[in-house]
Design a protein around this motif. Sequence first.
Motif, PDB file in Angstrom:
ATOM      1  N   LEU A 182      55.943  22.054  56.655  1.00 28.83           N
ATOM      2  CA  LEU A 182      55.789  20.686  55.173  1.00 28.83           C
ATOM      3  C   LEU A 182      56.500  19.321  55.587  1.00 28.83           C
ATOM      4  CD1 LEU A 182      56.765  22.766  52.760  1.00 28.83           C
ATOM      5  CD2 LEU A 182      54.883  21.695  52.691  1.00 28.83           C
ATOM      6  N   PRO A 183      56.594  18.608  55.619  1.00 28.27           N
ATOM      7  CA  PRO A 183      57.002  16.978  55.883  1.00 28.27           C
ATOM      8  C   PRO A 183      58.778  17.040  55.234  1.00 28.27           C
ATOM      9  CG  PRO A 183      54.975  16.378  55.213  1.00 28.27           C
ATOM     10  CD  PRO A 183      55.004  18.276  54.171  1.00 28.27           C
ATOM     11  N   SER A 184      59.426  16.388  56.230  1.00 28.32           N
ATOM     12  CA  SER A 184      60.787  16.493  56.063  1.00 28.32           C
ATOM     13  C   SER A 184      60.995  16.496  53.728  1.00 28.32           C
ATOM     14  CB  SER A 184      61.798  16.286  56.397  1.00 28.32           C
ATOM     15  OG  SER A 184      61.395  15.045  56.779  1.00 28.32           O
ATOM     16  N   LYS A 185      60.804  15.963  54.092  1.00 33.74           N
ATOM     17  CA  LYS A 185      60.674  15.006  52.482  1.00 33.74           C
ATOM     18  C   LYS A 185      60.187  16.010  50.788  1.00 33.74           C
ATOM     19  CE  LYS A 185      60.749  10.071  52.789  1.00 33.74           C
ATOM     20  NZ  LYS A 185      60.206   8.735  52.050  1.00 33.74           N
ATOM     21  N   THR A 186      59.025  16.583  51.379  1.00 37.58           N
ATOM     22  CA  THR A 186      58.525  17.608  50.874  1.00 37.58           C
ATOM     23  C   THR A 186      59.557  18.445  50.844  1.00 37.58           C
ATOM     24  OG1 THR A 186      56.340  17.154  51.347  1.00 37.58           O
ATOM     25  CG2 THR A 186      56.738  19.655  50.012  1.00 37.58           C
ATOM     26  N   ARG A 187      60.025  19.401  51.743  1.00 39.05           N
ATOM     27  CA  ARG A 187      60.984  20.553  52.329  1.00 39.05           C
ATOM     28  C   ARG A 187      62.544  19.887  51.692  1.00 39.05           C
ATOM     29  NH1 ARG A 187      61.281  19.776  57.579  1.00 39.05           N
ATOM     30  NH2 ARG A 187      63.491  19.069  57.652  1.00 39.05           N
ATOM     31  N   SER A 188      63.123  18.890  51.482  1.00 34.44           N
ATOM     32  CA  SER A 188      63.886  18.330  51.090  1.00 34.44           C
ATOM     33  C   SER A 188      63.645  18.144  49.822  1.00 34.44           C
ATOM     34  CB  SER A 188      64.624  16.908  51.469  1.00 34.44           C
ATOM     35  OG  SER A 188      65.020  16.984  53.153  1.00 34.44           O
ATOM     36  N   ALA A 189      62.482  17.989  49.360  1.00 33.23           N
ATOM     37  CA  ALA A 189      62.393  18.282  47.947  1.00 33.23           C
ATOM     38  C   ALA A 189      62.821  19.990  46.923  1.00 33.23           C
ATOM     39  CB  ALA A 189      60.914  17.437  46.859  1.00 33.23           C
ATOM     40  N   ILE A 190      62.149  21.059  47.528  1.00 35.77           N
ATOM     41  CA  ILE A 190      61.889  22.384  47.715  1.00 35.77           C
ATOM     42  C   ILE A 190      63.574  22.854  47.877  1.00 35.77           C
ATOM     43  CG2 ILE A 190      61.756  23.814  48.214  1.00 35.77           C
ATOM     44  CD1 ILE A 190      58.664  23.094  49.257  1.00 35.77           C
ATOM     45  N   VAL A 191      64.065  22.353  49.137  1.00 36.85           N
ATOM     46  CA  VAL A 191      65.782  22.913  49.326  1.00 36.85           C
ATOM     47  C   VAL A 191      66.181  22.125  47.534  1.00 36.85           C
ATOM     48  CG1 VAL A 191      67.581  22.898  49.909  1.00 36.85           C
ATOM     49  CG2 VAL A 191      65.451  22.978  51.261  1.00 36.85           C
ATOM     50  N   SER A 192      66.214  21.174  47.399  1.00 37.60           N
ATOM     51  CA  SER A 192      66.954  20.722  45.999  1.00 37.60           C
ATOM     52  C   SER A 192      66.430  21.199  44.816  1.00 37.60           C
ATOM     53  CB  SER A 192      66.772  19.395  45.623  1.00 37.60           C
ATOM     54  OG  SER A 192      67.637  18.131  47.053  1.00 37.60           O
ATOM     55  N   ARG A 197      81.563  21.229  29.419  1.00 41.43           N
ATOM     56  CA  ARG A 197      81.824  22.102  30.824  1.00 41.43           C
ATOM     57  C   ARG A 197      80.535  21.959  32.008  1.00 41.43           C
ATOM     58  NH1 ARG A 197      83.308  25.913  34.354  1.00 41.43           N
ATOM     59  NH2 ARG A 197      82.674  27.912  34.114  1.00 41.43           N
ATOM     60  N   LEU A 198      79.171  21.260  32.259  1.00 38.61           N
ATOM     61  CA  LEU A 198      78.539  20.764  32.549  1.00 38.61           C
ATOM     62  C   LEU A 198      79.387  19.726  33.543  1.00 38.61           C
ATOM     63  CD1 LEU A 198      75.543  20.227  30.617  1.00 38.61           C
ATOM     64  CD2 LEU A 198      75.962  22.704  31.664  1.00 38.61           C
ATOM     65  N   LEU A 199      80.023  19.027  33.650  1.00 38.95           N
ATOM     66  CA  LEU A 199      81.116  18.183  34.789  1.00 38.95           C
ATOM     67  C   LEU A 199      81.832  19.034  35.447  1.00 38.95           C
ATOM     68  CD1 LEU A 199      82.661  15.807  31.743  1.00 38.95           C
ATOM     69  CD2 LEU A 199      80.993  14.730  33.977  1.00 38.95           C
ATOM     70  N   GLY A 200      81.904  20.386  35.171  1.00 37.53           N
ATOM     71  CA  GLY A 200      82.420  21.571  36.599  1.00 37.53           C
ATOM     72  C   GLY A 200      81.282  21.669  37.166  1.00 37.53           C
ATOM     73  N   TYR A 201      80.758  21.202  36.945  1.00 38.83           N
ATOM     74  CA  TYR A 201      78.825  22.067  37.867  1.00 38.83           C
ATOM     75  C   TYR A 201      78.619  20.684  38.778  1.00 38.83           C
ATOM     76  CZ  TYR A 201      79.873  25.555  35.365  1.00 38.83           C
ATOM     77  OH  TYR A 201      80.348  27.175  35.381  1.00 38.83           O
ATOM     78  N   ALA A 202      79.023  19.024  38.566  1.00 41.38           N
ATOM     79  CA  ALA A 202      78.632  18.796  39.088  1.00 41.38           C
ATOM     80  C   ALA A 202      78.471  18.456  40.486  1.00 41.38           C
ATOM     81  CB  ALA A 202      79.577  17.304  38.536  1.00 41.38           C
ATOM     82  N   ASN A 203      79.335  19.039  41.281  1.00 45.90           N
ATOM     83  CA  ASN A 203      79.353  18.900  42.759  1.00 45.90           C
ATOM     84  C   ASN A 203      78.258  20.657  43.204  1.00 45.90           C
ATOM     85  OD1 ASN A 203      80.906  21.783  41.129  1.00 45.90           O
ATOM     86  ND2 ASN A 203      81.492  22.359  43.343  1.00 45.90           N
ATOM     87  N   GLU A 204      78.243  21.144  42.321  1.00 46.36           N
ATOM     88  CA  GLU A 204      76.857  22.446  42.186  1.00 46.36           C
ATOM     89  C   GLU A 204      75.661  21.242  43.015  1.00 46.36           C
ATOM     90  OE1 GLU A 204      79.286  24.798  40.339  1.00 46.36           O
ATOM     91  OE2 GLU A 204      79.663  23.304  41.565  1.00 46.36           O
ATOM     92  N   VAL A 205      75.052  20.570  41.740  1.00 48.38           N
ATOM     93  CA  VAL A 205      73.807  19.135  41.614  1.00 48.38           C
ATOM     94  C   VAL A 205      73.987  18.211  42.848  1.00 48.38           C
ATOM     95  CG1 VAL A 205      73.103  17.281  41.023  1.00 48.38           C
ATOM     96  CG2 VAL A 205      74.081  19.156  39.551  1.00 48.38           C
ATOM     97  N   GLY A 206      75.388  18.099  43.394  1.00 47.06           N
ATOM     98  CA  GLY A 206      75.627  17.282  44.571  1.00 47.06           C
ATOM     99  C   GLY A 206      75.179  18.380  45.910  1.00 47.06           C
ATOM    100  N   GLU A 207      75.407  19.586  46.052  1.00 44.95           N
ATOM    101  CA  GLU A 207      75.062  20.541  46.838  1.00 44.95           C
ATOM    102  C   GLU A 207      73.592  20.713  46.525  1.00 44.95           C
ATOM    103  OE1 GLU A 207      76.912  21.413  49.321  1.00 44.95           O
ATOM    104  OE2 GLU A 207      78.349  21.266  48.890  1.00 44.95           O
ATOM    105  N   ALA A 208      72.909  20.343  46.163  1.00 40.26           N
ATOM    106  CA  ALA A 208      71.500  21.080  45.800  1.00 40.26           C
ATOM    107  C   ALA A 208      70.793  19.296  45.979  1.00 40.26           C
ATOM    108  CB  ALA A 208      70.477  20.993  44.377  1.00 40.26           C
TER     109      ALA A 208
END
Length: 165
Positions: free
Chosen positions: A121-131, A27-38
Amino acid sequence: MTKEDSIMTNKEKVQHEYDIYKDSPVRLLGYANEVGEAFRNQFGSGLWIKATYGIAVAYVIADALDKTVKTYRRKHDIGQTALVGTDTLIWQLLASVAIPGYTINRLCAVTNKLIKKRTKLPSKTRSAIVSFVGLAAIPIILKPIDHLSDKILDITLRKITDSKE
């Protein structure tokens, strides 16, 4: 309890059968795109993100085909088979791809905008938080989206299919 009460309808039997596409880690394969969006904020919208959608759509198609074949083998009724296959395909597209993908995409976009606006925050830190926020939201949104997808089909396609049974 009468004999009729103890006999399950085909619909109830299908609901109680083990389903690899809903009752297992598949079932988790159906949520691969959510991981991609994150992770879109870190990787952009390139091939990696598209691949996650490919995985999710492949899962959706596999589940729809599985339900279609099982229904045909059980009933040998093309009409009923088409209805079950269509119901599964649309439900899975809504519940596994479209609604959760959009939800995580927007959540991450808003989170990124808020962090960017309110911090330095630096962009890498911001991106990590967003993910992290996007990934953390996935298990929270799944059940409500599944129920929403059921409601959407209940007031549309399933009204047609129920009248044909």
